[in-house]
Design an enzyme around this catalytic site. Structure first.
Site, PDB file in Angstrom:
ATOM      1  N   TYR A 156      14.959  21.911  -6.383  1.00 17.50           N
ATOM      2  CA  TYR A 156      15.975  23.267  -6.223  1.00 17.50           C
ATOM      3  C   TYR A 156      18.286  23.376  -7.144  1.00 17.50           C
ATOM      4  O   TYR A 156      18.043  24.389  -7.383  1.00 17.50           O
ATOM      5  CB  TYR A 156      15.854  23.559  -4.825  1.00 17.50           C
ATOM      6  CG  TYR A 156      15.823  25.384  -4.985  1.00 17.50           C
ATOM      7  CD1 TYR A 156      15.262  26.043  -5.148  1.00 17.50           C
ATOM      8  CD2 TYR A 156      17.019  26.053  -4.041  1.00 17.50           C
ATOM      9  CE1 TYR A 156      15.035  27.444  -4.921  1.00 17.50           C
ATOM     10  CE2 TYR A 156      16.766  27.237  -3.395  1.00 17.50           C
ATOM     11  CZ  TYR A 156      15.977  27.641  -3.848  1.00 17.50           C
ATOM     12  OH  TYR A 156      15.829  29.436  -3.779  1.00 17.50           O
ATOM     13  N   LYS A 163      21.975  29.842  -3.313  1.00 17.57           N
ATOM     14  CA  LYS A 163      22.038  30.102  -2.015  1.00 17.57           C
ATOM     15  C   LYS A 163      22.473  30.114  -0.582  1.00 17.57           C
ATOM     16  O   LYS A 163      22.507  31.107   0.159  1.00 17.57           O
ATOM     17  CB  LYS A 163      20.574  29.831  -1.388  1.00 17.57           C
ATOM     18  CG  LYS A 163      19.412  30.401  -2.483  1.00 17.57           C
ATOM     19  CD  LYS A 163      19.195  31.411  -2.385  1.00 17.57           C
ATOM     20  CE  LYS A 163      17.661  32.244  -3.288  1.00 17.57           C
ATOM     21  NZ  LYS A 163      17.883  33.464  -3.552  1.00 17.57           N
TER      22      LYS A 163
HETATM   23  P1  NAD Z   1       9.862  37.262  -8.889  1.00 18.20           P
HETATM   24  O1  NAD Z   1      10.084  36.643  -9.703  1.00 18.20           O
HETATM   25  O2  NAD Z   1       8.480  38.386  -7.937  1.00 18.20           O
HETATM   26  O3  NAD Z   1      11.524  38.088  -8.540  1.00 18.20           O
HETATM   27  C1  NAD Z   1      12.419  37.611  -9.075  1.00 18.20           C
HETATM   28  C2  NAD Z   1      12.739  38.922  -9.515  1.00 18.20           C
HETATM   29  O4  NAD Z   1      14.776  38.966  -9.951  1.00 18.20           O
HETATM   30  C3  NAD Z   1      12.723  39.538 -10.725  1.00 18.20           C
HETATM   31  O5  NAD Z   1      12.021  40.833  -9.996  1.00 18.20           O
HETATM   32  C4  NAD Z   1      13.396  39.405 -11.605  1.00 18.20           C
HETATM   33  O6  NAD Z   1      13.651  40.934 -12.212  1.00 18.20           O
HETATM   34  C5  NAD Z   1      14.459  39.954 -10.942  1.00 18.20           C
HETATM   35  N1  NAD Z   1      15.501  39.608 -11.199  1.00 18.20           N
HETATM   36  C6  NAD Z   1      16.030  38.316 -12.045  1.00 18.20           C
HETATM   37  N2  NAD Z   1      17.075  38.454 -12.608  1.00 18.20           N
HETATM   38  C7  NAD Z   1      17.408  39.440 -12.921  1.00 18.20           C
HETATM   39  C8  NAD Z   1      18.691  40.203 -13.205  1.00 18.20           C
HETATM   40  N3  NAD Z   1      20.005  39.506 -14.290  1.00 18.20           N
HETATM   41  N4  NAD Z   1      19.250  41.493 -12.873  1.00 18.20           N
HETATM   42  C9  NAD Z   1      18.293  42.239 -11.974  1.00 18.20           C
HETATM   43  N5  NAD Z   1      16.937  41.414 -11.907  1.00 18.20           N
HETATM   44  C10 NAD Z   1      17.021  40.034 -11.912  1.00 18.20           C
HETATM   45  O7  NAD Z   1      10.118  36.325  -6.920  1.00 18.20           O
HETATM   46  P2  NAD Z   1       9.764  36.001  -5.722  1.00 18.20           P
HETATM   47  O8  NAD Z   1       9.654  34.507  -5.176  1.00 18.20           O
HETATM   48  O9  NAD Z   1       9.695  37.390  -4.978  1.00 18.20           O
HETATM   49  O10 NAD Z   1      12.111  36.518  -5.237  1.00 18.20           O
HETATM   50  C11 NAD Z   1      12.527  37.430  -5.003  1.00 18.20           C
HETATM   51  C12 NAD Z   1      13.576  36.298  -3.786  1.00 18.20           C
HETATM   52  O11 NAD Z   1      12.732  35.784  -2.992  1.00 18.20           O
HETATM   53  C13 NAD Z   1      14.183  35.468  -5.130  1.00 18.20           C
HETATM   54  O12 NAD Z   1      16.066  35.746  -4.523  1.00 18.20           O
HETATM   55  C14 NAD Z   1      14.125  34.272  -4.591  1.00 18.20           C
HETATM   56  O13 NAD Z   1      14.651  33.458  -4.624  1.00 18.20           O
HETATM   57  C15 NAD Z   1      13.618  34.366  -2.911  1.00 18.20           C
HETATM   58  N6  NAD Z   1      12.655  33.210  -2.725  1.00 18.20           N
HETATM   59  C16 NAD Z   1      11.814  32.506  -2.858  1.00 18.20           C
HETATM   60  C17 NAD Z   1      10.837  32.667  -2.111  1.00 18.20           C
HETATM   61  C18 NAD Z   1       9.604  31.861  -3.221  1.00 18.20           C
HETATM   62  O14 NAD Z   1       8.939  30.687  -2.726  1.00 18.20           O
HETATM   63  N7  NAD Z   1       9.490  32.972  -3.756  1.00 18.20           N
HETATM   64  C19 NAD Z   1      11.083  31.321  -1.308  1.00 18.20           C
HETATM   65  C20 NAD Z   1      12.455  32.129  -0.677  1.00 18.20           C
HETATM   66  C21 NAD Z   1      13.473  32.470  -1.376  1.00 18.20           C
END
Ligand code: NAD
Length: 264
Positions: A156, A163
């Site tokens: 990570y 984060k």
């Molecule tokens: P996802 O890929 O569906 O969403 C990530 C989004 O970030 C995408 O829509 C992408 O277009 C956007 N993004 C990235 N760079 C960008 C930029 N410069 N401008 C605008 N948008 C941008 O994946 P997700 O897992 O749904 O991620 C959403 C959030 O949840 C993130 O912050 C991620 O770190 C967090 N998260 C995810 C998990 C997991 O296991 N999937 C766990 C905990 C937290």
């Protein structure tokens, strides 16, 4: 169809597809009568987002790369024109060069560090600056975090550091904006197979590990996170701010491997 979000208008940032955490929250909010606008990064994702947005009755689908201040300004100018006021924002955006989501954190170059923290942390502050001006009757700002902010998780790396800063920014902004009735919170989700997660090394192993070692002995679903997001955006959480709420089947309380978990 419930009425928890009836009369509330909000912006959802970070839907890439129907597996996105942002989409799970959007669905939960729309099912409770909330009115939604969406942003996307780049036309390819915009194409995918439009039919999803339409399915929850939204025509407001706007481009926004959060590394671009002018693009963020344009989104909130448009929302002001369309709605005048705003009740909530979901910031579900994170990014780091996947070259550095493996190996050692200590090897992260300056450029990769700065980009990760800009996109994954500062963008939430930049959004809060604009959104708070439109939250005339108070509001709720929500971001997404992960346990890698608090503990060392393999691969990570720089994302964990970003984060951690994001979670600290939740607390500082909660203190700053509380007097205006604006709440700022994070949901710390357990691992879910999304587009962003696919960039993390050994992600399938991480999913299995969490499944077998969480108190609930399963992984979180998109609906689990959607429901928690709805709670944070609605008046059900009216007394909650500055909180990092774990939605991870209890994994964050565990001190060691479940002795009856299978070898993985
Ligand atoms: P996802 O890929 O569906 O969403 C990530 C989004 O970030 C995408 O829509 C992408 O277009 C956007 N993004 C990235 N760079 C960008 C930029 N410069 N401008 C605008 N948008 C941008 O994946 P997700 O897992 O749904 O991620 C959403 C959030 O949840 C993130 O912050 C991620 O770190 C967090 N998260 C995810 C998990 C997991 O296991 N999937 C766990 C905990 C937290």
């Amino acid at each position: 169809q419930g009425t928890l979000m009836q009369g509330k208008k909000g912006l959802i940032m970070g839907v890439a597809n129907d597996h996105s955490i942002a989409w799970a929250i959007a669905r939960a909010v729309a099912a409770q009568g909330g009115e939604l606008a969406f942003t996307y990064q780049g036309e390819a994702l915009g194409k995918r987002l439009r039919p999803l947005a339409e399915s929850v009755g939204s025509q407001l689908v706007l481009p926004c790369d959060v590394s671009d201040e002018a693009a963020i300004d344009a989104v909130f100018e448009r929302l002001e024109k369309e709605w005048g006021e705003l009740d909530f924002v979901v910031h579900a955006i994170g990014w780091a060069d996947k070259k550095y989501l493996r190996g050692r954190y200590v090897d992260t170059p300056r450029e990769a560090f700065l980009t990760a923290i800009d996109i994954s942390c500062f963008s939430f502050t930049a959004v809060a600056q604009r959104a708070s001006r439109l939250m005339k009757k108070g509001g709720s700002l929500l971001t997404l975090s992960y346990l890698g902010a608090e503990r060392v998780m393999p691969h990570y790396n720089v994302m964990g550091v970003a984060k951690a800063a994001l979670e600290a920014s939740v607390r500082y902004m909660a203190a700053d904006l509380g007097a205006d009735g604006i709440r700022v919170n994070a949901v710390s989700a357990g691992p879910i197979k999304t587009l962003a997660a696919s960039g993390i090394g050994d992600f399938r192993y991480i999913l299995k590990w969490n499944q077998h070692n969480s108190p609930l002995e399963r992984n979180v679903s998109l609906d689990d996170v959607g429901g928690a997001g709805l709670y944070m955006l609605s008046d059900l959480s009216a007394g909650v701010t500055g909180e990092v709420h774990h939605v991870d089947c209890g994994y964050h309380i565990v001190g060691m491997k479940n002795p009856s978990a299978p070898d993985i």
